[in-house]
Write a protein that holds these residues in place. Sequence first.
Motif, PDB file in Angstrom:
ATOM      1  N   GLY A 187       0.774  -1.237   0.000  1.00 59.10           N
ATOM      2  CA  GLY A 187       0.000   0.000   0.000  1.00 59.10           C
ATOM      3  C   GLY A 187       0.799   1.276   0.000  1.00 59.10           C
ATOM      4  N   LEU A 188       2.090   1.193  -0.370  1.00 61.60           N
ATOM      5  CA  LEU A 188       2.920   2.402  -0.387  1.00 61.60           C
ATOM      6  C   LEU A 188       3.262   2.847  -1.809  1.00 61.60           C
ATOM      7  N   GLY A 189       2.410   2.526  -2.772  1.00 66.11           N
ATOM      8  CA  GLY A 189       2.624   3.000  -4.131  1.00 66.11           C
ATOM      9  C   GLY A 189       2.106   4.422  -4.293  1.00 66.11           C
ATOM     10  N   GLY A 190       2.461   5.054  -5.414  1.00 64.98           N
ATOM     11  CA  GLY A 190       1.940   6.386  -5.700  1.00 64.98           C
ATOM     12  C   GLY A 190       2.831   7.498  -5.201  1.00 64.98           C
ATOM     13  N   ASP A 191       2.713   8.664  -5.845  1.00 63.78           N
ATOM     14  CA  ASP A 191       3.550   9.820  -5.505  1.00 63.78           C
ATOM     15  C   ASP A 191       3.296  10.330  -4.091  1.00 63.78           C
ATOM     16  N   ASP A 192       2.070  10.192  -3.605  1.00 65.55           N
ATOM     17  CA  ASP A 192       1.739  10.717  -2.280  1.00 65.55           C
ATOM     18  C   ASP A 192       2.419   9.936  -1.161  1.00 65.55           C
ATOM     19  N   LYS A 193       2.935   8.744  -1.486  1.00 65.74           N
ATOM     20  CA  LYS A 193       3.605   7.925  -0.466  1.00 65.74           C
ATOM     21  C   LYS A 193       5.127   7.989  -0.597  1.00 65.74           C
ATOM     22  N   ALA A 194       5.643   8.891  -1.437  1.00 64.08           N
ATOM     23  CA  ALA A 194       7.090   8.947  -1.713  1.00 64.08           C
ATOM     24  C   ALA A 194       7.902   9.155  -0.440  1.00 64.08           C
ATOM     25  N   GLY A 195       7.438  10.038   0.446  1.00 68.98           N
ATOM     26  CA  GLY A 195       8.160  10.309   1.687  1.00 68.98           C
ATOM     27  C   GLY A 195       8.229   9.090   2.579  1.00 68.98           C
ATOM     28  N   GLN A 196       7.118   8.363   2.673  1.00 64.63           N
ATOM     29  CA  GLN A 196       7.096   7.162   3.512  1.00 64.63           C
ATOM     30  C   GLN A 196       7.976   6.067   2.914  1.00 64.63           C
ATOM     31  N   ARG A 197       7.973   5.939   1.569  1.00 64.81           N
ATOM     32  CA  ARG A 197       8.850   4.960   0.926  1.00 64.81           C
ATOM     33  C   ARG A 197      10.320   5.262   1.216  1.00 64.81           C
ATOM     34  N   LEU A 198      10.667   6.549   1.199  1.00 65.57           N
ATOM     35  CA  LEU A 198      12.045   6.948   1.485  1.00 65.57           C
ATOM     36  C   LEU A 198      12.430   6.549   2.902  1.00 65.57           C
ATOM     37  N   ASN A 199      11.506   6.710   3.851  1.00 66.96           N
ATOM     38  CA  ASN A 199      11.782   6.319   5.235  1.00 66.96           C
ATOM     39  C   ASN A 199      11.967   4.804   5.357  1.00 66.96           C
ATOM     40  N   VAL A 200      11.206   4.039   4.561  1.00 64.37           N
ATOM     41  CA  VAL A 200      11.366   2.578   4.563  1.00 64.37           C
ATOM     42  C   VAL A 200      12.744   2.203   4.029  1.00 64.37           C
ATOM     43  N   LEU A 201      13.142   2.845   2.916  1.00 65.18           N
ATOM     44  CA  LEU A 201      14.466   2.570   2.343  1.00 65.18           C
ATOM     45  C   LEU A 201      15.566   2.854   3.343  1.00 65.18           C
ATOM     46  N   ARG A 202      15.468   3.974   4.032  1.00 64.73           N
ATOM     47  CA  ARG A 202      16.508   4.341   5.005  1.00 64.73           C
ATOM     48  C   ARG A 202      16.496   3.410   6.209  1.00 64.73           C
ATOM     49  N   ALA A 203      15.330   2.901   6.556  1.00 64.51           N
ATOM     50  CA  ALA A 203      15.241   1.962   7.678  1.00 64.51           C
ATOM     51  C   ALA A 203      15.922   0.649   7.333  1.00 64.51           C
ATOM     52  N   ILE A 204      15.621   0.082   6.149  1.00 60.16           N
ATOM     53  CA  ILE A 204      16.204  -1.226   5.817  1.00 60.16           C
ATOM     54  C   ILE A 204      17.686  -1.098   5.464  1.00 60.16           C
ATOM     55  N   ASP A 205      18.141   0.113   5.156  1.00 61.24           N
ATOM     56  CA  ASP A 205      19.576   0.327   4.926  1.00 61.24           C
ATOM     57  C   ASP A 205      20.372   0.142   6.210  1.00 61.24           C
ATOM     58  N   LYS A 206      19.667   0.154   7.355  1.00 63.63           N
ATOM     59  CA  LYS A 206      20.323  -0.004   8.665  1.00 63.63           C
ATOM     60  C   LYS A 206      20.321  -1.459   9.129  1.00 63.63           C
ATOM     61  N   LEU A 207      19.981  -2.381   8.222  1.00 63.17           N
ATOM     62  CA  LEU A 207      19.860  -3.790   8.616  1.00 63.17           C
ATOM     63  C   LEU A 207      21.160  -4.338   9.183  1.00 63.17           C
ATOM     64  N   ASP A 208      22.297  -4.038   8.519  1.00 61.19           N
ATOM     65  CA  ASP A 208      23.589  -4.534   9.010  1.00 61.19           C
ATOM     66  C   ASP A 208      23.931  -3.937  10.367  1.00 61.19           C
ATOM     67  N   LYS A 209      23.538  -2.691  10.569  1.00 65.30           N
ATOM     68  CA  LYS A 209      23.921  -1.965  11.786  1.00 65.30           C
ATOM     69  C   LYS A 209      23.058  -2.344  12.985  1.00 65.30           C
ATOM     70  N   PHE A 210      21.730  -2.432  12.786  1.00 70.67           N
ATOM     71  CA  PHE A 210      20.815  -2.621  13.914  1.00 70.67           C
ATOM     72  C   PHE A 210      20.163  -3.996  13.966  1.00 70.67           C
ATOM     73  N   GLY A 211      20.299  -4.778  12.867  1.00 69.26           N
ATOM     74  CA  GLY A 211      19.672  -6.084  12.833  1.00 69.26           C
ATOM     75  C   GLY A 211      18.167  -5.987  12.625  1.00 69.26           C
ATOM     76  N   PRO A 212      17.488  -7.156  12.475  1.00 66.88           N
ATOM     77  CA  PRO A 212      16.036  -7.158  12.217  1.00 66.88           C
ATOM     78  C   PRO A 212      15.220  -6.460  13.303  1.00 66.88           C
ATOM     79  N   GLU A 213      15.630  -6.600  14.567  1.00 70.90           N
ATOM     80  CA  GLU A 213      14.860  -5.976  15.653  1.00 70.90           C
ATOM     81  C   GLU A 213      14.887  -4.459  15.549  1.00 70.90           C
ATOM     82  N   GLY A 214      16.085  -3.905  15.305  1.00 69.83           N
ATOM     83  CA  GLY A 214      16.205  -2.448  15.177  1.00 69.83           C
ATOM     84  C   GLY A 214      15.463  -1.920  13.968  1.00 69.83           C
TER      85      GLY A 214
END
Length: 503
Positions: A187-214
């Motif tokens: 449910g994060l498709g569309g231009d109106d969700k661009a900001g939220q998608r960016l936050n998701v990308l930045r969150a999963i970019d921290k996978l190595d640093k914080f692990g799945p829990e973080g």
Amino acid sequence: MSDKQKKPQKLKARLPRGFVDRSAADIHATNEMTAKIREVYERYGFDPVETPLFEYTDALGKFLPDSDRPNEGVFSLQDDDDQWMSLRYDLTAPLARHVAENFNEIQLPFRTYRAGYVFRNEKPGPGRFRQFMQFDADTVGAPGVQADAEMCMMMADTMEALGIKRGDYVIRVNNRKVLDGVMEAIGLGGDDKAGQRLNVLRAIDKLDKFGPEGVTLLLGEGRKDESGDFTKGAGLNAEQIEKVLFFVGIKDYAESAAQLAELVAGTANGGEGVDELNTIGALATSAGYGSDRVKIDPSVVRGLEYYTGPVFEAELTFDVTNEKGEKVVFGSVGGGGRYDGLVSRFMGQPVPATGFSIGVSRLMTALKNLGKLGQDDVVAPVLVTVMDGDVDSMGRYQRFTQALRAEGIRAEMYQGNWKKFGNQLKYADRRGCPIAIIQGGDERAEGVVQIKDLIEGKRLSGEIEDNASWREARVAQETVAEADLVAKVKEILAAQAEDREHR
């Protein structure tokens, strides 16, 4: 009060923060490594191109990864025509400008490589510098996924050319389109969700640093770190978080491919991305690059904000000991992917491109850990000593030096205070000179020179205990005719080289 002028203060010699001076050994090691990388790139049909250190700031700003901006991420100055210029942040944005500016003269697909320093105006820290070297290869004007597959194969070949054996590296591959499909599916498709998608990308970019829990916290309401600072999350619900974590948590792509395809079925890009991953895997396998070398791995998340299709990462899988004394996997030494939007910013038309960037300093650290770099020590120059300072003697010493150089032998004539001969031998010792050439008045009258094997001499001084050992050892000093100087030096250098091989 005295009217005497104050003595001017001496300037304090200090290196700017985040920058380093490089030693001869470091430069030689870098040259050794980049020569091997260059050989692989050339074998794949890539040609070199060079762009300047400075670009106009507006050419870089669009391409800065993550949240960096020209006024804080790069070093900038204003030219006398009021235009802002910046030191390049990476090697990709300058290539995009070069291609756009020379588009009519360039033969597409344009296959090129570049090595050079890039600059980051960021807070320096341990192992984090403001100037470092990258070595890139890019194909511009090739829309097919086979170009991405070839990049992965070339990176695998590069690792092996550097002496990293199979099993100690893997080229991991993901696809931004698949993640876009996952986003649309939750449910994060569309231009109106661009900001939220960016936050998701930045969150999963921290996978190595914080692990799945973080990352779970960052995908949800947010995460509080050890200092108490709170980072606001992407605001996903539990079901959305579960699907994102399933995607980035896939360890065996073959086992999860069907489930992933089902998850992104019906989305605009997801199915296409899965097909591209399958094609890259099939192309690599058919060319002899199994999953132990090129692996489809959706856990690759670094750079997903930047790239538009396939994303790759070269990872070294062996253990090293970190500064805390802990055993850790060495990790990434390079990355890349498809960036179809970079050149089109200048062109107003789509120009597909894919590329790979190696972090030279980090890879060099890895090779030193493996003992694969700096083993072929550069031999210091043969030292022609100076016993007499008259013009005739100096001319002879210079002639000896030039005769050695003419035969490809590193050589130098002593240029310091020649009257203290002991200092010349100390200089040779500190420099690690393999041989010293000596000719005083007596030798000159006889047309001979003394050749002192400094390496053997040093060894003998520590090992020889009796006359029998002395007789059996290689002679550390010999007298030869001037005409035989070069041949004898070559003979001694060859013996020294053989000794180094058997050490």
